[in-house]
Design a protein around this motif. Structure first.
Motif, mmCIF file in Angstrom:
data_model
loop_
_atom_site.group_PDB
_atom_site.id
_atom_site.type_symbol
_atom_site.label_atom_id
_atom_site.label_comp_id
_atom_site.label_asym_id
_atom_site.label_seq_id
_atom_site.Cartn_x
_atom_site.Cartn_y
_atom_site.Cartn_z
ATOM 1 N N ARG A 65 0.832 -1.214 0.000
ATOM 2 C CA ARG A 65 0.000 0.000 0.000
ATOM 3 C C ARG A 65 0.863 1.260 0.000
ATOM 4 O O ARG A 65 0.468 2.287 -0.536
ATOM 5 C CB ARG A 65 -0.927 -0.014 1.217
ATOM 6 C CG ARG A 65 -2.113 -0.971 1.043
ATOM 7 C CD ARG A 65 -2.885 -1.172 2.335
ATOM 8 N NE ARG A 65 -3.519 0.057 2.809
ATOM 9 C CZ ARG A 65 -4.259 0.097 3.915
ATOM 10 N NH1 ARG A 65 -4.448 -1.009 4.628
ATOM 11 N NH2 ARG A 65 -4.812 1.236 4.292
ATOM 12 N N ILE A 66 2.057 1.173 0.563
ATOM 13 C CA ILE A 66 2.930 2.349 0.602
ATOM 14 C C ILE A 66 3.721 2.504 -0.696
ATOM 15 O O ILE A 66 3.778 3.588 -1.273
ATOM 16 C CB ILE A 66 3.900 2.251 1.798
ATOM 17 C CG1 ILE A 66 3.119 2.283 3.121
ATOM 18 C CG2 ILE A 66 4.907 3.409 1.761
ATOM 19 C CD1 ILE A 66 3.988 2.045 4.353
ATOM 20 N N ASP A 67 4.331 1.415 -1.174
ATOM 21 C CA ASP A 67 5.278 1.513 -2.299
ATOM 22 C C ASP A 67 4.890 0.703 -3.533
ATOM 23 O O ASP A 67 5.668 0.626 -4.487
ATOM 24 C CB ASP A 67 6.674 1.065 -1.842
ATOM 25 C CG ASP A 67 7.276 2.010 -0.814
ATOM 26 O OD1 ASP A 67 7.196 3.238 -1.034
ATOM 27 O OD2 ASP A 67 7.821 1.518 0.195
ATOM 28 N N GLY A 68 3.708 0.118 -3.531
ATOM 29 C CA GLY A 68 3.289 -0.611 -4.719
ATOM 30 C C GLY A 68 3.493 -2.115 -4.595
ATOM 31 O O GLY A 68 4.043 -2.615 -3.602
ATOM 32 N N PRO A 69 3.036 -2.872 -5.602
ATOM 33 C CA PRO A 69 3.066 -4.341 -5.547
ATOM 34 C C PRO A 69 4.477 -4.907 -5.370
ATOM 35 O O PRO A 69 5.453 -4.358 -5.876
ATOM 36 C CB PRO A 69 2.489 -4.758 -6.900
ATOM 37 C CG PRO A 69 1.720 -3.571 -7.377
ATOM 38 C CD PRO A 69 2.425 -2.370 -6.849
ATOM 39 N N ILE A 70 4.537 -5.983 -4.624
ATOM 40 C CA ILE A 70 5.783 -6.738 -4.461
ATOM 41 C C ILE A 70 5.726 -7.918 -5.424
ATOM 42 O O ILE A 70 4.791 -8.719 -5.380
ATOM 43 C CB ILE A 70 5.952 -7.228 -3.010
ATOM 44 C CG1 ILE A 70 6.074 -6.033 -2.059
ATOM 45 C CG2 ILE A 70 7.161 -8.143 -2.895
ATOM 46 C CD1 ILE A 70 6.074 -6.418 -0.586
ATOM 47 N N VAL A 71 6.715 -7.995 -6.274
ATOM 48 C CA VAL A 71 6.732 -9.042 -7.296
ATOM 49 C C VAL A 71 7.737 -10.113 -6.912
ATOM 50 O O VAL A 71 8.888 -9.808 -6.587
ATOM 51 C CB VAL A 71 7.086 -8.465 -8.681
ATOM 52 C CG1 VAL A 71 7.075 -9.559 -9.739
ATOM 53 C CG2 VAL A 71 6.114 -7.347 -9.049
ATOM 54 N N SER A 72 7.308 -11.351 -6.950
ATOM 55 C CA SER A 72 8.193 -12.471 -6.618
ATOM 56 C C SER A 72 9.342 -12.540 -7.624
ATOM 57 O O SER A 72 9.125 -12.537 -8.836
ATOM 58 C CB SER A 72 7.409 -13.782 -6.638
ATOM 59 O OG SER A 72 8.284 -14.891 -6.644
ATOM 60 N N ARG A 73 10.555 -12.601 -7.104
ATOM 61 C CA ARG A 73 11.706 -12.694 -7.989
ATOM 62 C C ARG A 73 11.682 -13.990 -8.797
ATOM 63 O O ARG A 73 12.078 -14.018 -9.964
ATOM 64 C CB ARG A 73 13.009 -12.611 -7.192
ATOM 65 C CG ARG A 73 13.248 -11.259 -6.548
ATOM 66 C CD ARG A 73 14.597 -11.233 -5.859
ATOM 67 N NE ARG A 73 14.824 -9.966 -5.182
ATOM 68 C CZ ARG A 73 15.916 -9.678 -4.496
ATOM 69 N NH1 ARG A 73 16.889 -10.569 -4.401
ATOM 70 N NH2 ARG A 73 16.049 -8.495 -3.906
ATOM 71 N N ALA A 74 11.247 -15.055 -8.157
ATOM 72 C CA ALA A 74 11.168 -16.335 -8.866
ATOM 73 C C ALA A 74 10.194 -16.249 -10.038
ATOM 74 O O ALA A 74 10.458 -16.766 -11.125
ATOM 75 C CB ALA A 74 10.738 -17.444 -7.907
ATOM 76 N N ALA A 75 9.080 -15.542 -9.806
ATOM 77 C CA ALA A 75 8.089 -15.396 -10.881
ATOM 78 C C ALA A 75 8.658 -14.540 -12.009
ATOM 79 O O ALA A 75 8.443 -14.832 -13.189
ATOM 80 C CB ALA A 75 6.809 -14.771 -10.321
#
Length: 431
Positions: A99-109
């Motif tokens: 919510r503060i800095d945007g989506p967290i994307v899985s490095r593996a993905a």
């Protein structure tokens, strides 16, 4: 009128707890933790060390731990998730960070997705055959990734540009700048070091190396012979693809090279002639040299001496003019493919042996009065004032004792000093 106090919104409370530039580093460290793990496989705790005072205070407020002197804090993820939900701030620490800095994307993905993009890209059937074959080699994908800085979209664009260029090859003596301008819209897009040029040259070189030997190449007795070794220098690869780079520099010098009747190259027997790279590629002379011995020398002066003293009676002679450049290499390659037997002589010094090694190995030339006994005879007949050998010694691939003998005498013998004996061979018009 009195304003009624209202509770702060979840976002406002979250910003006070974790927001702001002062805690950006802390948030990024937490985000990297979640990037490394899948949504359902997060560990139970996270150790955060080397904390600043502001980061320590923020974590103490989050986890409800009393203040203590420590720069390391172990965060219980599940407990913190529960605390954030109960306070109505966020569903979890991960959700709060997003919510503060945007989506967290899985490095593996990300890695899996990127890998899939590269795999599908190099497997496209629509690529030019030369490019498609090169892309199956182990080194191709690594080179493409480096040139595109690991970006699949850039890689796709580079392959598209290389594909468009390869569809123009082989050409028939087009200038590289013209090819680049007409195909890619930029006259410098195929200059040395440009990514597209690197891919095109790599693919073309691979095609040449894997191509079947020409069964029509025969020696004077009709026996099959191996084709000349191919030079890996960019200018030579372009030349073999029919593309001209500096086509008018250092033309190849020759004397009395046989051609079929009517070819303008043979109009002035006995006079030295020049063939530019442009001429050799755009309108290759019809060399009539099958079974003919073509003598090859290092220095232009020897061609001039032969023309002066023998004229039209001289055997065919080609000059490398030092280390052969593109025009000289193209001419020697054409002569070898036309069935000529090349025999080479150069200066008896270390650069001369280095040139000899290239000529012998690349065009399967034989030595022309360029052996140990020839050197010894030249030393015996040398003038009182001699020229000393200098520089690092070079072994001769065709004569293992030559370098040692030269080293022991320490004398360099210029090719012109052997003109008399060399002219004897040229005057016989050996075939």
């Amino acid at each position: 009128m009195r304003t009624t106090d209202t509770p702060a919104s979840p976002d406002a409370r979250l910003q006070r707890l974790l927001g702001g530039a002062q805690l950006n580093s802390l948030r990024q460290r937490m985000r990297r933790y979640f990037e490394r793990v899948d949504n359902g496989t997060a560990g139970s705790s996270l150790l955060l060390s080397q904390l600043s005072l502001a980061e320590q205070e923020a974590l103490e407020l989050l986890i409800g731990r009393p203040s203590r002197i420590s720069r390391s804090v172990r965060v219980d993820i599940e407990r913190l998730d529960s605390a954030l939900r109960e306070a109505g701030i966020a569903d979890s620490l991960r959700a709060a960070l997003e919510r503060i800095d945007g989506p967290i994307v899985s490095r593996a993905a990300v890695r899996a997705n990127t890998s899939a993009q590269w795999t599908s890209m190099i497997a496209l059937d629509s690529w030019h055959g030369v490019l498609r074959t090169w892309l199956t080699t182990p080194a191709a994908l690594g080179l493409l990734k480096r040139l595109s800085r690991q970006d699949p979209m850039t890689g796709q664009q580079l392959l598209g540009r290389a594909d468009a260029t390869l569809h123009r090859l082989p050409a028939h003596g087009i200038a590289r700048s013209q090819l680049a301008a007409e195909t890619l819209g930029n006259a410098h897009a195929l200059d040395g070091g440009e990514p597209t040029a690197t891919i095109v040259l790599s693919a073309w070189r691979h095609m040449e190396r894997t191509a079947s030997y020409d069964d029509n190449m025969r020696d004077a007795k009709g026996n099959p012979v191996e084709p000349p070794q191919l030079d890996d220098r960019a200018r030579d690869i372009w030349a073999r693809a029919g593309v001209l780079v500096n086509e008018l520099s250092r033309p190849a010098l020759f004397l009395n090279l046989p051609v079929t009747a009517g070819d303008p190259v043979g109009e002035s027997p006995g006079e030295p002639g020049y063939a530019s790279l442009r001429r050799l590629l755009r309108t290759p002379p019809a060399w009539s040299v099958r079974g003919t011995t073509v003598f090859v020398c290092e220095n232009p002066n020897l061609v001039a001496i032969a023309a002066d003293q023998l004229g039209a009676a001289s055997a065919p002679l080609v000059c490398t003019d030092g280390m052969p450049a593109a025009a000289q290499r193209t001419l020697l390659t054409q002569l070898a493919y036309a069935g000529a037997h090349l025999t080479y002589h150069g200066d008896f010094d270390w650069p001369g042996l280095q040139i000899g090694n290239q000529v012998m190995s690349t065009w399967q030339a034989s030595p022309w009065r360029f052996a140990t006994h020839d050197y010894k005879a030249a030393v015996t007949n040398s003038p009182p004032v001699t020229h000393e050998l200098s520089g690092a010694s070079v072994s001769a691939s065709w004569d293992e004792s030559l370098a040692d003998v030269m080293q022991s005498h320490g004398i360099a013998i210029a090719e012109e000093a052997m003109a008399a004996v060399l002219l004897e061979d040229l005057s016989q018009r050996c075939r």
